[in-house]
Design a protein around this motif. Structure first.
Motif, mmCIF file in Angstrom:
data_model
loop_
_atom_site.group_PDB
_atom_site.id
_atom_site.type_symbol
_atom_site.label_atom_id
_atom_site.label_comp_id
_atom_site.label_asym_id
_atom_site.label_seq_id
_atom_site.Cartn_x
_atom_site.Cartn_y
_atom_site.Cartn_z
ATOM 1 N N VAL A 147 0.837 -1.195 0.000
ATOM 2 C CA VAL A 147 0.000 0.000 0.000
ATOM 3 C C VAL A 147 0.874 1.248 0.000
ATOM 4 C CG1 VAL A 147 -1.786 1.294 1.227
ATOM 5 C CG2 VAL A 147 -1.843 -1.202 1.243
ATOM 6 N N ALA A 148 0.641 2.132 -0.979
ATOM 7 C CA ALA A 148 1.333 3.422 -1.021
ATOM 8 C C ALA A 148 0.628 4.387 -0.072
ATOM 9 C CB ALA A 148 1.323 3.983 -2.441
ATOM 10 N N GLN A 149 1.423 5.048 0.782
ATOM 11 C CA GLN A 149 0.846 5.988 1.750
ATOM 12 C C GLN A 149 1.949 6.881 2.303
ATOM 13 O OE1 GLN A 149 -1.654 4.351 5.055
ATOM 14 N NE2 GLN A 149 -0.337 5.604 6.356
ATOM 15 N N ASP A 150 1.680 8.165 2.363
ATOM 16 C CA ASP A 150 2.628 9.113 2.976
ATOM 17 C C ASP A 150 4.018 9.061 2.337
ATOM 18 O OD1 ASP A 150 0.798 10.111 4.761
ATOM 19 O OD2 ASP A 150 1.340 8.741 6.374
ATOM 20 N N GLY A 151 4.082 8.945 1.001
ATOM 21 C CA GLY A 151 5.380 8.918 0.341
ATOM 22 C C GLY A 151 6.164 7.645 0.589
ATOM 23 N N GLN A 152 5.484 6.585 1.013
ATOM 24 C CA GLN A 152 6.138 5.311 1.296
ATOM 25 C C GLN A 152 5.338 4.165 0.698
ATOM 26 O OE1 GLN A 152 5.920 5.672 5.603
ATOM 27 N NE2 GLN A 152 8.093 6.183 5.738
ATOM 28 N N LEU A 153 5.998 3.045 0.485
ATOM 29 C CA LEU A 153 5.300 1.790 0.207
ATOM 30 C C LEU A 153 5.295 0.979 1.491
ATOM 31 C CD1 LEU A 153 6.294 0.301 -3.282
ATOM 32 C CD2 LEU A 153 4.134 1.325 -2.579
ATOM 33 N N HIS A 154 4.096 0.731 2.014
ATOM 34 C CA HIS A 154 3.967 -0.111 3.200
ATOM 35 C C HIS A 154 3.832 -1.559 2.744
ATOM 36 C CE1 HIS A 154 3.350 2.977 6.412
ATOM 37 N NE2 HIS A 154 3.122 3.716 5.340
ATOM 38 N N ILE A 155 4.745 -2.409 3.195
ATOM 39 C CA ILE A 155 4.712 -3.824 2.858
ATOM 40 C C ILE A 155 4.257 -4.588 4.103
ATOM 41 C CG2 ILE A 155 5.971 -5.739 1.817
ATOM 42 C CD1 ILE A 155 6.012 -3.132 0.162
ATOM 43 N N TYR A 156 3.064 -5.176 4.025
ATOM 44 C CA TYR A 156 2.493 -5.886 5.160
ATOM 45 C C TYR A 156 2.795 -7.378 5.058
ATOM 46 C CZ TYR A 156 -0.088 -1.571 5.985
ATOM 47 O OH TYR A 156 -0.410 -0.265 6.224
ATOM 48 N N ARG A 157 2.886 -8.020 6.224
ATOM 49 C CA ARG A 157 3.070 -9.466 6.278
ATOM 50 C C ARG A 157 1.929 -10.155 5.520
ATOM 51 N NH1 ARG A 157 5.321 -12.704 10.214
ATOM 52 N NH2 ARG A 157 6.899 -11.084 10.305
ATOM 53 N N ASP A 158 2.286 -11.153 4.722
ATOM 54 C CA ASP A 158 1.311 -11.901 3.916
ATOM 55 C C ASP A 158 0.666 -12.976 4.797
ATOM 56 O OD1 ASP A 158 -0.135 -13.118 1.924
ATOM 57 O OD2 ASP A 158 1.597 -13.695 0.711
ATOM 58 N N VAL A 159 -0.205 -12.535 5.713
ATOM 59 C CA VAL A 159 -0.700 -13.405 6.782
ATOM 60 C C VAL A 159 -1.556 -14.566 6.289
ATOM 61 C CG1 VAL A 159 -0.535 -11.668 8.601
ATOM 62 C CG2 VAL A 159 -2.622 -11.799 7.192
ATOM 63 N N TYR A 160 -2.182 -14.424 5.110
ATOM 64 C CA TYR A 160 -2.978 -15.519 4.558
ATOM 65 C C TYR A 160 -2.220 -16.295 3.479
ATOM 66 C CZ TYR A 160 -7.232 -13.796 6.925
ATOM 67 O OH TYR A 160 -8.177 -13.414 7.850
ATOM 68 N N GLU A 161 -0.930 -16.040 3.364
ATOM 69 C CA GLU A 161 -0.043 -16.830 2.510
ATOM 70 C C GLU A 161 -0.519 -16.867 1.056
ATOM 71 O OE1 GLU A 161 2.085 -21.201 2.414
ATOM 72 O OE2 GLU A 161 0.488 -20.821 3.864
ATOM 73 N N ARG A 162 -0.740 -15.700 0.476
ATOM 74 C CA ARG A 162 -1.224 -15.642 -0.899
ATOM 75 C C ARG A 162 -0.130 -15.267 -1.907
ATOM 76 N NH1 ARG A 162 -7.117 -12.792 0.289
ATOM 77 N NH2 ARG A 162 -7.958 -14.569 1.431
ATOM 78 N N GLY A 163 1.085 -15.124 -1.451
ATOM 79 C CA GLY A 163 2.175 -14.838 -2.361
ATOM 80 C C GLY A 163 2.090 -13.483 -3.020
ATOM 81 N N THR A 164 1.590 -12.484 -2.312
ATOM 82 C CA THR A 164 1.338 -11.164 -2.900
ATOM 83 C C THR A 164 2.535 -10.226 -2.847
ATOM 84 O OG1 THR A 164 0.397 -10.519 -0.771
ATOM 85 C CG2 THR A 164 -1.147 -11.186 -2.481
ATOM 86 N N ASN A 165 3.507 -10.506 -2.003
ATOM 87 C CA ASN A 165 4.631 -9.581 -1.846
ATOM 88 C C ASN A 165 5.718 -9.870 -2.886
ATOM 89 O OD1 ASN A 165 3.653 -7.944 0.203
ATOM 90 N ND2 ASN A 165 4.278 -9.380 1.804
ATOM 91 N N THR A 166 5.452 -9.440 -4.112
ATOM 92 C CA THR A 166 6.352 -9.660 -5.233
ATOM 93 C C THR A 166 6.702 -8.331 -5.885
ATOM 94 O OG1 THR A 166 4.547 -9.886 -6.828
ATOM 95 C CG2 THR A 166 5.265 -11.896 -5.693
ATOM 96 N N ILE A 167 7.803 -8.324 -6.640
ATOM 97 C CA ILE A 167 8.178 -7.155 -7.413
ATOM 98 C C ILE A 167 7.076 -6.816 -8.410
ATOM 99 C CG2 ILE A 167 9.791 -6.281 -9.148
ATOM 100 C CD1 ILE A 167 10.952 -6.212 -6.377
ATOM 101 N N GLU A 168 6.468 -7.844 -8.981
ATOM 102 C CA GLU A 168 5.393 -7.631 -9.955
ATOM 103 C C GLU A 168 4.246 -6.821 -9.346
ATOM 104 O OE1 GLU A 168 2.304 -10.274 -12.732
ATOM 105 O OE2 GLU A 168 3.598 -11.243 -11.252
ATOM 106 N N ASN A 169 3.811 -7.208 -8.148
ATOM 107 C CA ASN A 169 2.705 -6.494 -7.510
ATOM 108 C C ASN A 169 3.122 -5.105 -7.039
ATOM 109 O OD1 ASN A 169 0.782 -8.461 -7.924
ATOM 110 N ND2 ASN A 169 1.110 -9.454 -5.943
ATOM 111 N N ALA A 170 4.368 -4.983 -6.563
ATOM 112 C CA ALA A 170 4.857 -3.659 -6.165
ATOM 113 C C ALA A 170 4.900 -2.734 -7.378
ATOM 114 C CB ALA A 170 6.248 -3.779 -5.544
#
Length: 438
Positions: free
Chosen positions: A314-337
């Motif tokens: 999530v982009a917010q306040d001039g930052q990208l917030h990367i949250y723990r993938d708590v439901y294990e969906r494989g979302t924290n990728t360069i592609e999604n960023a």
């Protein structure tokens, strides 16, 4: 398996409709390919046997399985038994579960195929997806999209709920969400009424045994009633309700619901009814609760959309917030960023080398499930082959007995904020009038 982003949910539904038209291709597929296809369909609906068990408490679910899917009595009975058995393996003991979210999905797929056969199983997953999708109000295609209307936005991995009125964020709440074994689903629902002093009928499941009698109605106002003073139905199997301790906020707290403290749900009710055009004051809410043994339902003048998101970047306040993938969906990728950055007109390749390095490192660190295990399937330079990660996790499971307890806590850091100069003054709004429950 490659993760399919929830923003494409509408497109996926169209693809699922084609399930019944793929019989010729299915003949040429290997058994493993067919299983992968079915597991992908289950993953797109967050489908687990625990969720199926909850759906059987929905009044018309069993009847619809028979009428719409033409399931016979034996098949429905077998589905209920499999769902009940899976939930029977779960408890809320302190020891963490060793079963991952994806393992729960695979278990569900295997059981559904065993009971219904491959063709009927495909139709079943399409039925689930279509039944709980709002054809008029799908999830937005753009990541981090700010609503232009009045709606509630819940982002599970951020443990955050926002109230928007005509496109303006007016209130934010810190929340508890469903255990990974009972995940909060994604999609767009509706809140149509508020129920004061709700009763609770406990299901015949191990997490209630010894506390109350399954099937016996627990009255409003009882200390054994986990719903608190107010519940807001948002479509089975989910609610927004009170009854949670503040320690449960920012953590797992429910069986597929949004959990708030009693004080929070009272405040949320005041805000919800205000944006719905039928305001209820704090004094009136207090009056309802004085009659804490009397259940009353108040219909909202205008239904309010409730958008259930799963966004770990999530982009917010001039930052990208990367949250723990708590439901294990494989979302924290360069592609999604990259997709998130693109939404704000920022190109990944234009970032400084330091920004790229920080972002890649954060994605790698947050590419963990709630138990702190690396998630196979998301390709990061520092992580090594996904197959090795999966093999190590499976080997670890073989070395200990599967306990089956629900995952109660998020182990380790929950998010990392990565400064991105080009995101200055851009992004999803920061919390407003933040109610943390304390």
């Amino acid at each position: 398996m490659k993760y399919i982003n929830t923003y494409l949910f509408g497109i996926l539904l169209a693809a699922l409709i084609l399930t019944g038209c793929r019989d010729r291709n299915a003949k040429t597929q290997s058994a493993s390919d067919r299983e992968a296809d079915l597991t992908e369909q289950a993953e797109n609906t967050d489908f687990t046997l625990a969720w199926l068990n909850a759906l059987f408490y929905e009044e018309d679910f069993e009847r619809t399985l028979k009428s719409d899917l033409q399931l016979n009595k034996e098949q429905v009975t077998a589905l209920k038994a499999a769902a009940s058995a899976a939930v029977g393996e779960l408890s809320e003991d302190e020891e963490a579960s060793t079963k991952s979210f994806k393992a729960s999905i695979k278990q569900a797929t295997t059981e559904i195929v065993r009971i219904l056969g491959e063709q009927k199983a495909g139709q079943f997953f399409h039925f689930i997806a279509a039944r709980y999708a709002d054809e008029q109000n799908k999830l937005p295609l753009q990541p981090n999209q700010v609503p232009e209307d009045t709606r509630i936005v819940v982002n599970a991995p951020a443990f955050r709920m926002d109230v928007f009125q005509q496109g303006k964020l007016i209130k934010t709440y810190k929340i508890g969400v469903g255990y990974p074994e009972f995940p909060l689903p994604t999609g767009v629902r509706k809140a149509t009424n508020v129920i004061f002093n709700p009763t609770w009928t406990p299901p015949d499941e191990p997490w209630v045994k010894g506390k109350v009698t399954p099937g016996e109605k627990v009255p409003a106002g009882s200390k054994l009633n986990p719903l608190g003073p107010i519940k807001i139905p948002i479509g089975m199997p989910s609610l927004i309700h009170g009854g949670k301790d503040a320690s449960k906020l920012g953590a797992f707290a429910s069986h597929g619901c949004v959990g708030l403290t009693d004080a929070q749900v009272q405040d949320f009710t005041k805000v919800l009814t205000q944006v719905a055009g039928s305001p209820i004051s704090a004094e009136e809410i207090a009056d309802y609760e004085k009659k804490n043994t009397k259940t009353e339902s108040v219909k909202l003048k205008q239904p309010v959309l409730v958008e259930l998101r799963y966004e770990t970047i999530v982009a917010q306040d001039g930052q990208l917030h990367i949250y723990r993938d708590v439901y294990e969906r494989g979302t924290n990728t360069i592609e999604n960023a990259t997709r998130v950055l693109d939404a704000y007109g920022v190109k990944f390749e234009k970032l400084s080398e330091q920004e790229k390095s920080n972002l890649t490192q954060a994605l790698n660190e947050m590419n963990q499930d709630a138990r702190g295990n690396k998630i196979a399937g998301a390709d990061h330079p520092d992580q090594g082959p996904a197959e090795d990660s999966a093999q190590k996790r499976e080997a670890a499971k073989e070395n200990r007995k599967e306990k089956g307890q629900v995952t109660r806590k998020v182990l380790g850091q929950q998010d990392i904020a990565v400064p991105i100069a080009a995101l200055k003054d851009k992004g999803y709004p920061a919390p407003i009038a933040y109610n943390t429950g304390n």
